[in-house]
Design a protein around this motif. Structure first.
Motif, PDB file in Angstrom:
ATOM      1  N   VAL A 300      20.150 -33.547  62.769  1.00  0.00           N
ATOM      2  CA  VAL A 300      21.091 -33.076  61.753  1.00  0.00           C
ATOM      3  C   VAL A 300      22.554 -33.156  62.190  1.00  0.00           C
ATOM      4  O   VAL A 300      23.407 -33.617  61.409  1.00  0.00           O
ATOM      5  N   PRO A 301      22.929 -32.712  63.414  1.00  0.00           N
ATOM      6  CA  PRO A 301      24.357 -32.726  63.750  1.00  0.00           C
ATOM      7  C   PRO A 301      25.030 -34.088  63.629  1.00  0.00           C
ATOM      8  O   PRO A 301      26.104 -34.174  63.004  1.00  0.00           O
ATOM      9  N   PRO A 302      24.464 -35.193  64.177  1.00  0.00           N
ATOM     10  CA  PRO A 302      25.160 -36.476  63.988  1.00  0.00           C
ATOM     11  C   PRO A 302      25.320 -36.849  62.527  1.00  0.00           C
ATOM     12  O   PRO A 302      26.388 -37.334  62.117  1.00  0.00           O
ATOM     13  N   LEU A 303      24.282 -36.623  61.727  1.00  0.00           N
ATOM     14  CA  LEU A 303      24.356 -36.978  60.312  1.00  0.00           C
ATOM     15  C   LEU A 303      25.421 -36.159  59.591  1.00  0.00           C
ATOM     16  O   LEU A 303      26.227 -36.701  58.820  1.00  0.00           O
ATOM     17  N   LEU A 304      25.444 -34.852  59.824  1.00  0.00           N
ATOM     18  CA  LEU A 304      26.420 -34.007  59.144  1.00  0.00           C
ATOM     19  C   LEU A 304      27.841 -34.291  59.605  1.00  0.00           C
ATOM     20  O   LEU A 304      28.770 -34.373  58.787  1.00  0.00           O
ATOM     21  N   ILE A 305      28.022 -34.445  60.919  1.00  0.00           N
ATOM     22  CA  ILE A 305      29.373 -34.656  61.441  1.00  0.00           C
ATOM     23  C   ILE A 305      29.942 -35.981  60.954  1.00  0.00           C
ATOM     24  O   ILE A 305      31.100 -36.055  60.515  1.00  0.00           O
ATOM     25  N   VAL A 306      29.138 -37.035  61.011  1.00  0.00           N
ATOM     26  CA  VAL A 306      29.652 -38.340  60.594  1.00  0.00           C
ATOM     27  C   VAL A 306      29.803 -38.409  59.077  1.00  0.00           C
ATOM     28  O   VAL A 306      30.729 -39.065  58.574  1.00  0.00           O
ATOM     29  N   THR A 307      28.942 -37.715  58.336  1.00  0.00           N
ATOM     30  CA  THR A 307      29.134 -37.650  56.882  1.00  0.00           C
ATOM     31  C   THR A 307      30.446 -36.953  56.556  1.00  0.00           C
ATOM     32  O   THR A 307      31.199 -37.396  55.670  1.00  0.00           O
ATOM     33  N   ALA A 308      30.751 -35.869  57.259  1.00  0.00           N
ATOM     34  CA  ALA A 308      32.038 -35.188  57.058  1.00  0.00           C
ATOM     35  C   ALA A 308      33.197 -36.109  57.422  1.00  0.00           C
ATOM     36  O   ALA A 308      34.227 -36.140  56.730  1.00  0.00           O
ATOM     37  N   GLN A 309      33.028 -36.869  58.511  1.00  0.00           N
ATOM     38  CA  GLN A 309      34.070 -37.814  58.898  1.00  0.00           C
ATOM     39  C   GLN A 309      34.270 -38.875  57.825  1.00  0.00           C
ATOM     40  O   GLN A 309      35.397 -39.254  57.510  1.00  0.00           O
ATOM     41  N   ALA A 310      33.159 -39.361  57.253  1.00  0.00           N
ATOM     42  CA  ALA A 310      33.268 -40.347  56.181  1.00  0.00           C
ATOM     43  C   ALA A 310      33.980 -39.757  54.972  1.00  0.00           C
ATOM     44  O   ALA A 310      34.773 -40.431  54.312  1.00  0.00           O
ATOM     45  N   PHE A 311      33.722 -38.498  54.675  1.00  0.00           N
ATOM     46  CA  PHE A 311      34.371 -37.836  53.539  1.00  0.00           C
ATOM     47  C   PHE A 311      35.871 -37.673  53.779  1.00  0.00           C
ATOM     48  O   PHE A 311      36.693 -37.904  52.878  1.00  0.00           O
ATOM     49  N   ILE A 312      36.232 -37.313  55.002  1.00  0.00           N
ATOM     50  CA  ILE A 312      37.643 -37.078  55.319  1.00  0.00           C
ATOM     51  C   ILE A 312      38.380 -38.375  55.584  1.00  0.00           C
ATOM     52  O   ILE A 312      39.532 -38.560  55.197  1.00  0.00           O
ATOM     53  N   SER A 313      37.690 -39.330  56.250  1.00  0.00           N
ATOM     54  CA  SER A 313      38.377 -40.544  56.673  1.00  0.00           C
ATOM     55  C   SER A 313      37.527 -41.772  56.378  1.00  0.00           C
ATOM     56  O   SER A 313      37.560 -42.316  55.287  1.00  0.00           O
ATOM     57  N   ARG A 314      36.705 -42.172  57.346  1.00  0.00           N
ATOM     58  CA  ARG A 314      35.832 -43.325  57.182  1.00  0.00           C
ATOM     59  C   ARG A 314      34.744 -43.244  58.234  1.00  0.00           C
ATOM     60  O   ARG A 314      34.867 -42.485  59.215  1.00  0.00           O
ATOM     61  N   ALA A 315      33.685 -44.020  58.083  1.00  0.00           N
ATOM     62  CA  ALA A 315      32.608 -44.052  59.076  1.00  0.00           C
ATOM     63  C   ALA A 315      31.783 -45.309  58.869  1.00  0.00           C
ATOM     64  O   ALA A 315      31.503 -45.702  57.731  1.00  0.00           O
ATOM     65  N   ASN A 316      31.415 -45.936  59.968  1.00  0.00           N
ATOM     66  CA  ASN A 316      30.496 -47.072  59.911  1.00  0.00           C
ATOM     67  C   ASN A 316      29.058 -46.565  59.860  1.00  0.00           C
ATOM     68  O   ASN A 316      28.752 -45.446  60.310  1.00  0.00           O
TER      69      ASN A 316
END
Length: 521
Positions: A300-316
């Motif tokens: 869960v932590p990687p998925l949630l953190i990177v999803t938040a990053q994608a929402f705020i900025s971007r994510a591959n």
């Protein structure tokens, strides 16, 4: 098919330690996939992607750190190229081996937590996951990261058993350290450990002070050289990793977050990721099994953190790769527990079909052209021809003091594909767009007044050409080269002579040339 084995339970004579037949099947899967991938590696006409060429260049000068990545990727490439030479297959060879090892570890994790049936399903789902197919055939950081994270997770699980030894704790720390040397995304595992210890009292009791010191000590010993390298190089890798996250962009784009989540169906696999979403929904209504809770803490932590990053900025799509292996084990456990035999067969069959299609396309890229999917391979084509065009032009120009490129892709393509010709050519240099270096090519070989006395300047796709010309007292156009990549795509490089390098001041706010109004696409 339900199997209730507690993490840490001593099962030396139970189901979690049996399963010789399942283990044999896993070995057959590993050997078959390894053989298919080796054939694809040595048969593919696809060239090194420039990032791969960059990692190869690093491997020629071994260190404890590099500008944008920790050092293990360079060490792995050095090991295989020392055996077989510098051709593309040998540059990429170790990464398929890392994924083979991770597949075996997925079986051991599943077997220890749930039993051999789940171990077999977990190993198969992981080995055939779409994202794993790609990372097994390219030189990139995800394969070693996943292997060492799996080793750390298995050691952490073994530490939960009553007869746990300090060696398990030390092994967990050392493996996590090697994952850290692969990619800093290993930090997600620390988040997972902290979360699990917070939620599971029995896990906290397993970590007595001696075990905790052994784990921390082993971790510290492994990562210390890279930390010291970073402190000695102005925290180059750490700063680059933070800059790459681009949290400051703050676009607040929910569509970007949804696209990242949707992309996980293509990374983990449609049915396994769907099973995770269903299981997460069911988990809100009842308490998770202890084994499920353990794995969820690492998923869960990687998925949630990177999803938040994608929402705020971007994510591959691969930025949450740290969760892929525990996600495969957890999905397998739930599918087995639910008795979803048909879904398991469908998942394995569909992912096997995708894996076979991917291997076929890698071996025969013209299949991608016929399917209209050539765009995904264009950056692994045409670099040898691009290099030849530049070096041929350099040989025709007298008195050159350097070949200066304005793009790290060009720099590392020239470094790799021109490795036999560069010894007799002018020095390779990087023209700096900004007031300071933004990548290792610019750090290692920045264009200066001596190199810029009479330079062959090369602009990738014509980008920044006016700004390059503005940094010289005199320029002379030489034309361009257009390299065909496939039926629809070409690469354009513009070449010109620059004399009297005198870089103009950069904007103090942006660091870019004052005349730079926009960034090229």
């Amino acid at each position: 098919m339900r199997q209730r084995l507690m993490p840490g339970q001593n099962t030396a004579t139970g189901a979690a330690e049996s399963g010789e037949g399942e283990l044999r099947l896993v070995w057959l899967l590993i050997i078959a996939l390894a053989a298919a991938r080796l054939i694809a590696l040595f048969a593919t006409p696809l060239e090194l992607y420039p990032d791969e060429a960059q990692y190869w260049a690093w491997s020629r000068d071994l260190a404890f750190g590099y500008f944008s990545k920790p050092p293990l990727i360079a060490w792995a490439i050095r090991a295989t190229t020392a055996l077989g030479g510098d051709s593309e297959p040998w540059v990429r060879l170790s990464f398929g081996l890392f994924q083979a090892g991770a597949t075996l570890l997925a079986f051991f994790i599943g077997r220890r937590l749930y039993g051999p049936t789940t171990g077999l399903v977990a190993a198969t789902l992981y080995a055939l996951a779409p994202g794993v197919q790609l990372s097994a055939l390219v030189a990139a950081t995800d394969a070693p990261l996943l292997f060492f994270l799996a080793a750390a997770l298995l050691a952490y699980i073994r530490q939960q058993q009553p007869e746990a030894r300090l060696t398990n704790a030390a092994a967990a720390g050392a493996a996590l350290g090697l994952a850290f040397l692969s990619k800093y995304a290993a930090l997600y595992a620390l988040v997972g450990v902290a979360l699990h210890l917070t939620l599971a009292p029995s896990a906290r009791r397993a970590w007595r002070p001696g075990a905790l010191l052994a784990a921390i000590g082993a971790l510290g010993v492994v990562i210390a050289p890279n930390l010291l390298w970073n402190f000695g190089h102005d925290l180059a890798t750490v700063r680059h990793t933070a800059d790459n996250a681009d949290w400051a962009a703050s676009r607040f784009n929910p569509l970007e977050a949804l696209q990242f989540v949707a992309a996980q169906f293509g990374v983990i696999g449609p049915i396994p990721f769907g099973a995770l979403l269903v299981g997460a929904g069911l988990g809100w209504r009842k308490r998770l099994h202890p084994q499920d809770m353990l794995l969820a803490c690492f998923v869960v932590p990687p998925l949630l953190i990177v999803t938040a990053q994608a929402f705020i900025s971007r994510a591959n799509a691969n930025w949450a790769a740290a969760c892929v292996l525990p996600a495969a084990v957890l999905a397998a456990a739930w599918l087995v527990r639910w008795g979803a035999k048909g879904w398991i067969i469908a998942a394995i069959a569909s992912q096997a079909l995708v894996a076979a299609a991917f291997l076929a396309i890698v071996t025969q890229p013209m299949l991608a052209d016929r399917l209209g999917a050539s765009n995904g391979f264009k950056r692994a084509r045409g670099w040898e021809e691009t290099t030849a065009a530049i070096l041929d032009r350099a040989e025709r120009e007298a008195g050159l003091t350097s070949i200066a490129v304005n793009n790290r892709f060009l720099f590392y393509a020239l470094t790799y594909y021109g490795r036999d010709r560069l010894a007799a050519a002018p020095p390779l240099a990087s023209w700096l767009l900004a007031s300071e270096a933004r990548n290792q090519a610019e750090t290692a070989a920045p264009l200066d007044a001596a190199l810029g006395h009479r330079a062959l300047l090369v602009s990738y796709e014509g980008w920044w050409r006016p700004q390059m010309e503005d940094d010289f007292s005199r320029t002379e156009a030489l034309g361009f080269a257009s390299i065909g990549l496939d039926a629809k795509h070409r690469r354009r490089i513009e070449m010109f002579i620059g004399e009297g390098f005198q870089p103009k001041p950069r904007d103090p706010r942006t660091g870019l040339p004052v005349s730079a109004a926009t960034t090229p696409p």
